[in-house]
Scaffold this active site. Sequence first.
Site, PDB file in Angstrom:
ATOM      1  N   ASN A   1       0.804  -1.217   0.000  1.00 42.51           N
ATOM      2  CA  ASN A   1       0.000   0.000   0.000  1.00 42.51           C
ATOM      3  C   ASN A   1       0.844   1.278   0.000  1.00 42.51           C
ATOM      4  O   ASN A   1       0.348   2.348  -0.353  1.00 42.51           O
ATOM      5  CB  ASN A   1      -0.929  -0.015   1.228  1.00 42.51           C
ATOM      6  CG  ASN A   1      -1.694   1.277   1.404  1.00 42.51           C
ATOM      7  OD1 ASN A   1      -2.557   1.615   0.598  1.00 42.51           O
ATOM      8  ND2 ASN A   1      -1.372   2.019   2.455  1.00 42.51           N
TER       9      ASN A   1
ATOM     10  N   TYR B   1       4.618   9.340 -11.331  1.00 44.67           N
ATOM     11  CA  TYR B   1       3.690   8.557 -10.518  1.00 44.67           C
ATOM     12  C   TYR B   1       2.880   7.570 -11.362  1.00 44.67           C
ATOM     13  O   TYR B   1       2.868   6.361 -11.092  1.00 44.67           O
ATOM     14  CB  TYR B   1       2.751   9.490  -9.763  1.00 44.67           C
ATOM     15  CG  TYR B   1       1.669   8.785  -8.986  1.00 44.67           C
ATOM     16  CD1 TYR B   1       1.955   8.182  -7.760  1.00 44.67           C
ATOM     17  CD2 TYR B   1       0.360   8.721  -9.460  1.00 44.67           C
ATOM     18  CE1 TYR B   1       0.965   7.534  -7.036  1.00 44.67           C
ATOM     19  CE2 TYR B   1      -0.630   8.078  -8.743  1.00 44.67           C
ATOM     20  CZ  TYR B   1      -0.325   7.485  -7.535  1.00 44.67           C
ATOM     21  OH  TYR B   1      -1.311   6.832  -6.816  1.00 44.67           O
TER      22      TYR B   1
ATOM     23  N   THR C   1      -7.192  10.923   0.899  1.00 40.40           N
ATOM     24  CA  THR C   1      -6.060  10.636   1.768  1.00 40.40           C
ATOM     25  C   THR C   1      -5.162  11.859   1.919  1.00 40.40           C
ATOM     26  O   THR C   1      -5.267  12.824   1.160  1.00 40.40           O
ATOM     27  CB  THR C   1      -5.219   9.486   1.183  1.00 40.40           C
ATOM     28  OG1 THR C   1      -4.700   9.900  -0.090  1.00 40.40           O
ATOM     29  CG2 THR C   1      -6.049   8.223   1.024  1.00 40.40           C
TER      30      THR C   1
ATOM     31  N   SER D   1      -2.449  -0.031  -6.798  1.00 41.43           N
ATOM     32  CA  SER D   1      -2.006   0.821  -7.895  1.00 41.43           C
ATOM     33  C   SER D   1      -2.986   1.986  -8.020  1.00 41.43           C
ATOM     34  O   SER D   1      -3.643   2.354  -7.048  1.00 41.43           O
ATOM     35  CB  SER D   1      -1.908   0.004  -9.192  1.00 41.43           C
ATOM     36  OG  SER D   1      -1.388   0.797 -10.238  1.00 41.43           O
TER      37      SER D   1
ATOM     38  N   LYS E   1       2.908   3.382 -11.568  1.00 41.51           N
ATOM     39  CA  LYS E   1       1.733   2.575 -11.227  1.00 41.51           C
ATOM     40  C   LYS E   1       1.368   1.633 -12.373  1.00 41.51           C
ATOM     41  O   LYS E   1       0.822   0.547 -12.148  1.00 41.51           O
ATOM     42  CB  LYS E   1       0.563   3.488 -10.874  1.00 41.51           C
ATOM     43  CG  LYS E   1       0.726   4.210  -9.537  1.00 41.51           C
ATOM     44  CD  LYS E   1       0.874   3.227  -8.389  1.00 41.51           C
ATOM     45  CE  LYS E   1       0.868   3.902  -7.037  1.00 41.51           C
ATOM     46  NZ  LYS E   1       0.980   2.935  -5.919  1.00 41.51           N
TER      47      LYS E   1
END
Length: 226
Positions: free
Chosen positions: A79, A145, A180, A128, A149
């Site tokens: 994670n 990024y 988040t 992902s 992924k």
Amino acid sequence: MKNVIVTGASRGIGFELIQLFAKNDYNVLAISRNIDPIEKLQVKNITSISADLSEALDLERISTYIKDNLNQIDILIHNAGALINKPFTELSSEDFINVYKVNVFAVAELTKLSIPYLKKGSHVVTISSMGGIQGSLKFPGLAAYSSSKGAVITLMELLAEEYKDTGIVFNTLALGAVQTEMLQEAFPGYEAPVTPAQMADYIYNFALNGNTVYNGKVLQVSLSTP
């Protein structure tokens, strides 16, 4: 008690996940650079290790702990993630390497050291992003990024094929936007439609049951259409 390892466990989805597993009688190894929030939970079946997964010495400490304390890993959830939001022409090679170290290389290394403890029925779940899905909506500034992924999706597909005869199952969840701390740091002011607790609940159930019907698959977990 069954054993689960969760990386990126000190905040967001990972923090919610370790509590879900602990409440349901799993022995939890929670890995994060900052373990203060985990230790403040004071849950007896959660063990925390402070580690930077991009550092070889920290991976060795994790390996030693697993060897000394776990005879089997039932669930491994990758994670932890790193995100840099910069225009492409401003991204340095070091920026790319730093993101890939966490999002790809660390996933590979932690999986590698876990292989001897993964048995038939064990489930490796990698988190992902929709940004790594071919044909999905892409966002400027996320070249490092999103490409990382995409890379980890392919890595899990390959591992599923390589280890299919062992009964170890590898799957990937490509998440859409979740509210988040990492999302807020990258996109200040953006409001995601899903909370960390909601997504953690989905991932928890998938980790327990998804390996009965999926292997080597990437599932798109998003309210929006690519």
